[in-house]
Design an enzyme around this catalytic site. Structure first.
Site, PDB file in Angstrom:
ATOM      1  N   LEU A   1       0.307  -2.921  -9.058  1.00  0.00           N
ATOM      2  CA  LEU A   1      -0.529  -2.755 -10.241  1.00  0.00           C
ATOM      3  C   LEU A   1       0.104  -1.690 -11.106  1.00  0.00           C
ATOM      4  O   LEU A   1       0.615  -0.685 -10.607  1.00  0.00           O
ATOM      5  CB  LEU A   1      -1.952  -2.335  -9.857  1.00  0.00           C
ATOM      6  CG  LEU A   1      -2.735  -3.285  -8.947  1.00  0.00           C
ATOM      7  CD1 LEU A   1      -4.089  -2.672  -8.595  1.00  0.00           C
ATOM      8  CD2 LEU A   1      -2.913  -4.645  -9.597  1.00  0.00           C
ATOM      9  N   GLU A   2       0.058  -1.864 -12.422  1.00  0.00           N
ATOM     10  CA  GLU A   2       0.768  -0.984 -13.348  1.00  0.00           C
ATOM     11  C   GLU A   2       0.376   0.479 -13.219  1.00  0.00           C
ATOM     12  O   GLU A   2       1.122   1.373 -13.621  1.00  0.00           O
ATOM     13  CB  GLU A   2       0.514  -1.449 -14.783  1.00  0.00           C
ATOM     14  CG  GLU A   2      -0.930  -1.315 -15.200  1.00  0.00           C
ATOM     15  CD  GLU A   2      -1.326  -2.285 -16.296  1.00  0.00           C
ATOM     16  OE1 GLU A   2      -1.758  -1.805 -17.347  1.00  0.00           O
ATOM     17  OE2 GLU A   2      -1.210  -3.503 -16.110  1.00  0.00           O
ATOM     18  N   SER A   3      -0.801   0.749 -12.648  1.00  0.00           N
ATOM     19  CA  SER A   3      -1.281   2.122 -12.484  1.00  0.00           C
ATOM     20  C   SER A   3      -0.464   2.910 -11.477  1.00  0.00           C
ATOM     21  O   SER A   3      -0.583   4.136 -11.403  1.00  0.00           O
ATOM     22  CB  SER A   3      -2.742   2.092 -12.033  1.00  0.00           C
ATOM     23  OG  SER A   3      -2.861   1.308 -10.846  1.00  0.00           O
TER      24      SER A   3
END
Length: 522
Positions: A325-327
Site C-alpha cells: 500500500l502506498e502508505s
C-alpha cells in the site's frame, strides 16, 4: 531540553500568511490537538489567517485532521494530493473560496527530500499527459486557481520532457509521534504508519521553519533505544502533549489504540470474515486472475483496497505475492474503507516516501486501481466528478510507473442493481451514470501516454473486460448471459473495438465456492 507548548499558545504564535505543512494519511497520523487549536483560535480572534497549507496524502476521515482548519479566511491556498474524505475542505475548493493545487502524492513526498537538500524542486516524468501537466490543467483545480500563473513547469532534459514541482518553503511543519524524550527525540511505536515525518522535518529546517511534534508520552532523556528514534531531537523545536487520546490522538478512526495496527501482534488470517458474494467481489475475483506468481502488487483505494486483499486471503494465495500500500505497508491483509492505508499482519512498514522510490524507479509488477470514468482513449478519471473535488492521491505516481495496471470498476453507477446466481450476473436495473464516456472530465491516467509506452492496461467490470491498445479500447470478455448490444454497447458513450477472439468471463468468479489456485497466471 525541548520546549513543551500548549496547543492554544502555538496557534497564537503562528503569523498570518504562514505556510504550514501537515503530515498524515487518511484518518491516521494527524496532529488533531494542534489543528483543533488553530481552528478555534481563528474562530475566536481571526488569527492566524491567509495560511498556505501543504500536505501529501489525504488528511481526514471526514471529521478529523485538516477539517479542523477548514475555514474561509484561515486558509488562502492549499497544495496537496487528496480531499476525498475532507468534505469541508472540498467545499471551500469547489466554491472557489481557496486556491487549490493538486499534485501527485508521491511527488509531494519526494519534494520534501528535494527541499531538504535546498534544491529548486522535484523533477520527474510523473504527471506528463495528466491534468497536472501545465499543458493540460497544471494541477489547478478550480476557477480561482486557474486565474493564477502555473506553478509546475515543463523541462526538457536530454530531449525528454519532465515536470518540475517547485520547492515550497515551510514556516511550520506539524509531525506526530508516540513518545518524545526531554531532548526532543521522537518515536512512533504506537503509530500505524511511519509516513514522511523525518523528510518533512528536514524540509522545514532547510528553510528556517519550525518543527512541532504532537505526542502522547514524555520520557526521560536518553531512555529510548537509538534505533527506535525516528526524528532526532535537534530537528524538533517544541512538542504538544495530548490530554485526551480518544479525541486528540486516535491511532486509527476505529480505535484509540490496537497492537494489531502498530504491528505488535499478528492475528490468525482465518479469523477474518469471508466477503459476501456481491458485485465488488466479482470484479475483484476477475482482477486477481491477472496476478502472476511472486508479483509485487499495489492496491488503490476503493474496490481494490477493499476486496483484493481479502480475496487473495480467502483463496490461499496471498503468500504467492507481495502486497503493498502506498502508505508504506508491505504484506498483510489491507483494511479498506476510511482506514485504507493500514493492514493486519504486515510484514514491514516503510517510510511513505521510500515506498514511492520503488514505485517510481522499478515499477511494481501490477497495480489494482479504481476508476470513476473511462473514455475512448483509455483515459481514466478518479480525481474530479462534476463540482466534487477528490484529488489524485498516489494514483498518478503508481499507474504511470507500474508494469501492468488493472482498473476495477462497475460498468455503470448511481442506481445499478444486480444479483449473482448460478454462475451468472443478472442486471435488474442499470445505473443512471455511464462510466464509459466519450471524454473524461479530468485526465488522472493518460491512455495515450500508456499506449505510447506499451503499458499493459486492463479494465475489469462485473460484465465485461477491456484492454488498451494504440487503436483504443478493445472488448475481450463478456459475462455469461450478458447481451453485448443491450448491456454493454448501449451503456457506453462510444463503441469499443470488439475482439475477434471474444471470450466468456470465467464462471468460477460468479460462484460462492473459492476459486482454484490455478487461476493465477504463470
Amino acid at each position: 531540553m525541548v520546549i513543551s507548548l500548549d496547543a492554544s499558545d502555538l496557534a497564537l504564535e503562528i503569523p498570518n500568511g504562514s505556510t504550514i505543512a501537515l503530515v498524515g494519511f487518511g484518518g491516521m497520523g494527524q496532529c488533531d490537538k494542534i489543528l483543533k487549536a488553530i481552528g478555534q483560535c481563528y474562530k475566536e480572534t481571526g488569527k492566524p489567517n491567509n495560511l498556505t497549507v501543504f500536505h501529501t496524502a489525504g488528511q481526514s476521515d471526514k471529521s478529523n485532521g485538516i477539517e479542523h482548519i477548514a475555514e474561509e479566511g484561515l486558509i488562502t491556498r492549499i497544495i496537496g494530493g487528496h480531499w476525498g474524505l475532507a468534505p469541508k475542505i472540498s467545499r471551500l475548493i469547489e466554491e472557489n473560496k481557496i486556491e487549490c493545487h493538486c499534485w501527485p502524492q508521491g511527488q509531494l513526498t519526494h519534494l520534501l527530500r528535494a527541499m531538504a537538500n535546498k534544491l529548486p524542486g522535484q523533477i520527474s516524468p510523473i504527471g506528463l499527459g495528466t491534468f497536472v501537466d501545465p499543458r493540460i490543467e497544471g494541477g489547478k483545480i478550480n476557477k480561482r486557481t486557474k486565474e493564477k500563473k502555473d506553478i509546475i513547469q515543463v523541462l526538457s532534459i536530454n530531449h525528454e520532457d519532465f515536470l518540475l514541482y517547485p520547492s515550497i518553503p515551510f514556516d511550520y511543519v506539524f509531525i506526530r509521534g508516540t513518545s518524545i524524550d526531554e531532548n526532543g527525540n521522537m518515536t512512533t511505536e504506537e503509530e500505524p504508519l511511519k509516513l514522511e515525518i523525518l523528510s518533512a522535518a528536514h524540509a522545514a529546517k532547510a528553510y528556517g521553519g519550525k518543527v512541532i511534534a504532537q505526542v502522547k508520552y514524555l520520557a526521560n532523556k536518553q531512555s529510548f533505544h537509538p534505533k527506535d528514534v525516528v526524528v532526532p531531537g535537534y530537528l524538533v523545536d517544541a512538542f504538544v502533549l495530548v490530554d485526551d487520546p480518544e479525541t486528540e490522538h486516535r491511532q486509527v478512526p476505529s480505535t484509540v489504540y490496537s497492537p494489531v495496527f502498530s504491528g505488535d501482534i499478528r492475528t490468525p488470517s482465518k479469523s477474518l470474515a469471508t466477503l459476501p458474494m456481491d458485485i465488488r467481489k466479482v470484479i475483484g475475483r476477475r482482477a486477481v486472475q491477472e496476478l502472476i506468481p511472486s508479483a509485487v502488487v499495489n492496491l488503490g483505494i476503493g474496490i481494490p483496497g477493499d476486496v483484493i486483499g481479502p480475496i487473495t486471503n480467502e483463496e490461499g494465495f496471498n503468500q504467492d505475492m507481495t502486497l503493498t500500500l502506498e502508505s508504506g505497508i508491505i504484506g498483510g491483509i489491507p483494511i479498506g474503507a476510511n482506514e485504507f492505508g493500514i493492514a493486519r499482519n504486515a510484514d514491514a512498514i516503510l517510510d511513505h516516501e521510500y515506498l514511492f522510490d520503488y514505485y517510481h524507479g522499478v515499477g511494481i509488477d501490477i497495480t489494482f486501481m479504481g476508476a470513476a470514468e473511462v473514455d475512448k482513449f483509455g483515459n481514466v478519471n478518479v480525481s474530479k466528478f462534476g463540482k466534487r473535488t477528490v484529488g489524485c492521491g498516489g494514483f498518478i505516481d503508481i499507474t504511470q510507473s507500474a508494469k501492468k495496471v488493472v482498473f476495477c470498476t462497475t460498468f455503470t453507477s448511481a442506481g445499478l442493481e444486480v444479483s449473482i446466481e448460478n454462475g451468472k450476473i443478472n442486471i435488474h436495473r442499470e445505473g443512471n451514470i455511464k462510466k464509459f464516456t466519450n471524454q473524461v472530465q479530468q485526465i488522472t491516467f493518460s491512455g495515450n501516454y500508456a499506449a505510447d509506452h506499451y503499458k499493459d492496461v486492463i479494465y475489469v467490470t462485473e460484465r465485461a473486460v477491456f484492454i488498451l491498445t494504440q487503436e483504443g479500447l478493445v472488448l475481450t470478455e463478456t459475462a455469461l448471459g450478458i447481451d453485448i448490444e443491450r448491456d454493454i454497447l448501449n451503456q457506453m458513450e462510444f463503441r469499443p473495438i470488439i475482439s475477434s477472439d471474444l471470450k466468456e468471463m470465467d464462471t468460477r468468479i460468479f460462484l460462492e465456492q473459492t476459486m482454484s489456485r490455478q487461476m493465477i497466471r504463470n
